[in-house]
Scaffold this motif. Structure first.
Motif, PDB file in Angstrom:
ATOM      1  N   UNK A   1     -10.905  16.900 -13.651  1.00 31.83           N
ATOM      2  CA  UNK A   1     -11.126  16.540 -12.256  1.00 31.83           C
ATOM      3  C   UNK A   1      -9.996  16.966 -11.370  1.00 31.83           C
ATOM      4  N   UNK A   2     -10.187  16.779 -10.080  1.00 31.87           N
ATOM      5  CA  UNK A   2      -9.199  17.228  -9.106  1.00 31.87           C
ATOM      6  C   UNK A   2      -7.940  16.388  -9.129  1.00 31.87           C
ATOM      7  N   UNK A   3      -8.032  15.129  -9.654  1.00 28.01           N
ATOM      8  CA  UNK A   3      -6.879  14.239  -9.623  1.00 28.01           C
ATOM      9  C   UNK A   3      -6.011  14.376 -10.872  1.00 28.01           C
ATOM     10  N   UNK A   4      -6.316  15.317 -11.753  1.00 27.40           N
ATOM     11  CA  UNK A   4      -5.512  15.484 -12.944  1.00 27.40           C
ATOM     12  C   UNK A   4      -4.092  15.868 -12.553  1.00 27.40           C
ATOM     13  N   UNK A   5      -3.131  15.165 -13.101  1.00 24.47           N
ATOM     14  CA  UNK A   5      -1.741  15.479 -12.810  1.00 24.47           C
ATOM     15  C   UNK A   5      -1.102  14.575 -11.777  1.00 24.47           C
ATOM     16  N   UNK A   6      -1.795  13.526 -11.305  1.00 26.64           N
ATOM     17  CA  UNK A   6      -1.193  12.598 -10.358  1.00 26.64           C
ATOM     18  C   UNK A   6      -0.200  11.718 -11.109  1.00 26.64           C
ATOM     19  N   UNK A   7       1.064  11.650 -10.679  1.00 26.36           N
ATOM     20  CA  UNK A   7       2.046  10.818 -11.387  1.00 26.36           C
ATOM     21  C   UNK A   7       1.653   9.346 -11.368  1.00 26.36           C
ATOM     22  N   UNK A   8       1.973   8.659 -12.448  1.00 22.66           N
ATOM     23  CA  UNK A   8       1.665   7.228 -12.527  1.00 22.66           C
ATOM     24  C   UNK A   8       2.398   6.444 -11.446  1.00 22.66           C
ATOM     25  N   UNK A   9       3.582   6.899 -11.063  1.00 21.61           N
ATOM     26  CA  UNK A   9       4.351   6.208 -10.033  1.00 21.61           C
ATOM     27  C   UNK A   9       3.608   6.228  -8.693  1.00 21.61           C
ATOM     28  N   UNK A  10       2.917   7.337  -8.395  1.00 23.07           N
ATOM     29  CA  UNK A  10       2.156   7.417  -7.144  1.00 23.07           C
ATOM     30  C   UNK A  10       0.944   6.495  -7.180  1.00 23.07           C
ATOM     31  N   UNK A  11       0.296   6.390  -8.332  1.00 26.62           N
ATOM     32  CA  UNK A  11      -0.875   5.523  -8.455  1.00 26.62           C
ATOM     33  C   UNK A  11      -0.513   4.045  -8.476  1.00 26.62           C
ATOM     34  N   UNK A  12       0.760   3.732  -8.705  1.00 25.31           N
ATOM     35  CA  UNK A  12       1.185   2.336  -8.780  1.00 25.31           C
ATOM     36  C   UNK A  12       1.481   1.743  -7.415  1.00 25.31           C
ATOM     37  N   UNK A  13       1.362   2.537  -6.338  1.00 22.48           N
ATOM     38  CA  UNK A  13       1.673   2.052  -4.997  1.00 22.48           C
ATOM     39  C   UNK A  13       0.416   2.040  -4.133  1.00 22.48           C
ATOM     40  N   UNK A  14       0.355   1.051  -3.253  1.00 23.08           N
ATOM     41  CA  UNK A  14      -0.743   0.943  -2.296  1.00 23.08           C
ATOM     42  C   UNK A  14      -0.723   2.164  -1.379  1.00 23.08           C
ATOM     43  N   UNK A  15      -1.873   2.772  -1.164  1.00 28.23           N
ATOM     44  CA  UNK A  15      -1.947   3.979  -0.336  1.00 28.23           C
ATOM     45  C   UNK A  15      -1.926   3.663   1.152  1.00 28.23           C
ATOM     46  N   UNK A  16      -2.026   2.387   1.499  1.00 25.65           N
ATOM     47  CA  UNK A  16      -2.001   2.004   2.910  1.00 25.65           C
ATOM     48  C   UNK A  16      -0.597   1.684   3.376  1.00 25.65           C
ATOM     49  N   UNK A  17       0.097   0.818   2.649  1.00 30.81           N
ATOM     50  CA  UNK A  17       1.432   0.376   3.079  1.00 30.81           C
ATOM     51  C   UNK A  17       2.537   0.776   2.130  1.00 30.81           C
ATOM     52  N   UNK A  18       2.208   1.318   0.958  1.00 33.53           N
ATOM     53  CA  UNK A  18       3.232   1.745   0.017  1.00 33.53           C
ATOM     54  C   UNK A  18       3.747   0.659  -0.901  1.00 33.53           C
ATOM     55  N   UNK A  19       3.245  -0.566  -0.779  1.00 30.23           N
ATOM     56  CA  UNK A  19       3.708  -1.659  -1.634  1.00 30.23           C
ATOM     57  C   UNK A  19       3.328  -1.377  -3.087  1.00 30.23           C
ATOM     58  N   UNK A  20       4.232  -1.728  -4.014  1.00 25.14           N
ATOM     59  CA  UNK A  20       3.940  -1.536  -5.433  1.00 25.14           C
ATOM     60  C   UNK A  20       2.905  -2.582  -5.865  1.00 25.14           C
ATOM     61  N   UNK A  21       1.664  -2.142  -6.030  1.00 21.57           N
ATOM     62  CA  UNK A  21       0.551  -3.040  -6.322  1.00 21.57           C
ATOM     63  C   UNK A  21      -0.387  -2.364  -7.314  1.00 21.57           C
ATOM     64  N   UNK A  22      -0.813  -3.036  -8.368  1.00 21.33           N
ATOM     65  CA  UNK A  22      -1.810  -2.442  -9.280  1.00 21.33           C
ATOM     66  C   UNK A  22      -3.092  -2.117  -8.535  1.00 21.33           C
ATOM     67  N   UNK A  23      -3.776  -1.056  -8.985  1.00 17.56           N
ATOM     68  CA  UNK A  23      -4.988  -0.635  -8.268  1.00 17.56           C
ATOM     69  C   UNK A  23      -6.178  -1.548  -8.527  1.00 17.56           C
ATOM     70  N   UNK A  24      -6.020  -2.528  -9.411  1.00 16.44           N
ATOM     71  CA  UNK A  24      -7.111  -3.483  -9.645  1.00 16.44           C
ATOM     72  C   UNK A  24      -6.831  -4.828  -8.994  1.00 16.44           C
ATOM     73  N   UNK A  25      -5.875  -4.873  -8.072  1.00 16.24           N
ATOM     74  CA  UNK A  25      -5.536  -6.111  -7.374  1.00 16.24           C
ATOM     75  C   UNK A  25      -5.466  -5.844  -5.874  1.00 16.24           C
ATOM     76  N   UNK A  26      -5.667  -6.902  -5.093  1.00 14.99           N
ATOM     77  CA  UNK A  26      -5.568  -6.796  -3.638  1.00 14.99           C
ATOM     78  C   UNK A  26      -4.103  -6.716  -3.239  1.00 14.99           C
ATOM     79  N   UNK A  27      -3.773  -5.780  -2.350  1.00 13.93           N
ATOM     80  CA  UNK A  27      -2.391  -5.618  -1.910  1.00 13.93           C
ATOM     81  C   UNK A  27      -1.951  -6.870  -1.153  1.00 13.93           C
ATOM     82  N   UNK A  28      -0.809  -7.464  -1.518  1.00 14.76           N
ATOM     83  CA  UNK A  28      -0.373  -8.684  -0.831  1.00 14.76           C
ATOM     84  C   UNK A  28       0.164  -8.441   0.574  1.00 14.76           C
ATOM     85  N   UNK A  29       0.453  -7.197   0.936  1.00 13.34           N
ATOM     86  CA  UNK A  29       1.031  -6.892   2.244  1.00 13.34           C
ATOM     87  C   UNK A  29      -0.039  -6.527   3.263  1.00 13.34           C
ATOM     88  N   UNK A  30      -0.921  -5.589   2.919  1.00 10.76           N
ATOM     89  CA  UNK A  30      -1.905  -5.094   3.889  1.00 10.76           C
ATOM     90  C   UNK A  30      -3.334  -5.481   3.549  1.00 10.76           C
TER      91      UNK A  30
END
Length: 406
Positions: free
Chosen positions: A76-105
């Motif tokens: 797929x097109x997302x092959x090679x995305x670093x785990x560190x990038x996937x560990x952060x919220x894409x809206x505010x940058x808070x370190x949040x798992x992708x299976x949880x609601x971001x506590x900041x935004x």
């Protein structure tokens, strides 16, 4: 839904079988060519053997890699995305798992890999191109030298072989030089990241860079639209004045009358790591320490003019349900809301923060007085304004951009 997933999985397996079959065929031929005895001049033997082995071996190796990727589901097109990038919220940058609601935004759980695009500057494709180009170059030399060495003296045959050889030499040589140059750049293992998240209430985009699968930097910005809500009283030590209350009542009246629309908008900007100082510079690998993180948050109350209310009449004498509707561009001057709408066009051609509108009206006291008078006339005409709406506008006046947080 389950059937679609099964079909996708089966198609990947069938594609992987095709790639593996092609890889076995080409690699078997390459091995056979490599082990087969060739009689003739040693230079010609090396050229023809090397050219065919490189050609078949490169195709077979590429097919084998493609089959492994298809089988593992990493094509797929997302092959090679670093785990560190996937560990952060894409809206505010808070370190949040992708299976949880971001506590900041409040970003909901999502599959972040689907939002990323990766532009790799890897060495695999360059090495593949270099090997193919070297194979063409070897075949070109063989065709140029072989016929004459074997005793061929017919002019038309020598010309045809020479033309074909020159074509292979030019294509192979140019491809080899270009592939080696790209391979040299790709040896740094750098890749460019970009992402985009779209929605009615949430829009975010950003970019970044990685080296050998390790995140170097990531930055993004987002806009989140939320329902109106009053801010806590006396937030940040802000003291409400009589002018603020008068202005808030005016804006609330315009909103209650349907003349303007209000939106509670929060803008996030964040940076993870340090972006290269020079644009286009190749990212460098970082140490094992955590990336520096900064974020700014700006909450404001956005105001914009609502669409004009236009009068309509049937365009034909007989209304059979199929007649077109003629929109009248000239509005009745006696309609108070239309007059107020035309008055605020000079201040709200584009959406703005309520603080900006307050500043613009303060620069022209006469127009400010007229705006207050318009709002008062609307209220006297029957427009009821809830105190909660006034408090929400006051909250927008109290909000101020936050300093970068680390």
């Amino acid at each position: 839904m389950q059937g679609d997933l099964d079909f996708d999985k089966r198609s990947r397996h069938l594609t992987a079988v095709f790639w593996f079959a092609l890889a076995i065929f080409c690699l078997a031929l390459a091995f056979g060519m490599l082990s087969a005895p060739i009689h003739g001049h040693p230079v010609l033997a090396v050229l023809i053997q090397g050219g065919i082995v490189l050609l078949l071996g490169t195709i077979g190796t590429g097919a084998l890699v493609s089959g492994v990727r298809e089988l593992s589901g990493e094509s797929g097109k997302a092959r090679g995305v670093p785990d560190e990038a996937l560990a952060h919220c894409l809206t505010c940058g808070e370190r949040t798992p992708n299976d949880a609601v971001c506590p900041v935004c409040g970003e909901p759980p999502c599959d972040r890999t689907r939002s990323f695009n990766v532009d790799k500057q890897g060495w695999g494709g360059s090495a593949f191109g270099a090997a193919l180009s070297a194979a063409l170059f070897c075949l070109g030399l063989f065709i140029l030298i072989g016929p004459y060495y074997d005793g061929e003296r017919r002019v038309w045959v020598l010309l045809a072989c020479g033309a074909l050889a020159l074509l292979l030499l030019v294509v192979g040589g140019a491809g080899l030089v270009g592939s080696l140059g790209t391979l040299y750049k790709g040896l740094g293992g750098g890749s460019t990241l970009s992402y985009s998240v779209g929605g009615k209430e949430r829009q975010a985009n950003g970019s970044g860079a990685a080296v050998w699968g390790k995140l170097v930097w990531l930055s993004g910005q987002a806009r989140v639209v939320a329902p109106l809500s009053p801010s806590p009283a006396n937030e940040g030590g802000y003291r409400v004045s009589a002018g603020d209350i008068e202005f808030a009542e005016m804006v609330a009246t315009l909103n209650a009358a349907g003349i303007v629309n209000l939106e509670d908008v929060t803008t996030y900007r964040f940076r993870l790591g340090e972006e290269p100082a020079k644009e286009g510079a190749r990212p460098r690998a970082r140490g094992n320490g955590p990336l520096p993180f900064t974020r700014t948050k700006d909450r404001c109350l956005r105001i914009r003019l609502a669409p004009l209310v236009r009068s309509v009449t049937p365009s034909g004498e007989y209304d059979d349900g199929l007649s077109d509707v003629l929109v009248l561009d000239q509005l009745l001057a006696a309609e108070p809301r239309n007059a107020v709408h035309r008055f605020f066009v000079q201040y709200l051609l584009e959406e703005a923060d309520v603080r900006q509108l307050r500043h613009r009206l303060d620069e022209t006291p006469v127009h400010r007085a007229q705006a207050i008078t318009h709002a008062r006339a609307l209220r006297e005409g029957g427009i009821a304004v809830a105190q909660e709406l006034v408090d929400a506008v006051l909250g927008g006046l109290r909000e101020a951009p936050q300093q970068p947080s680390v």
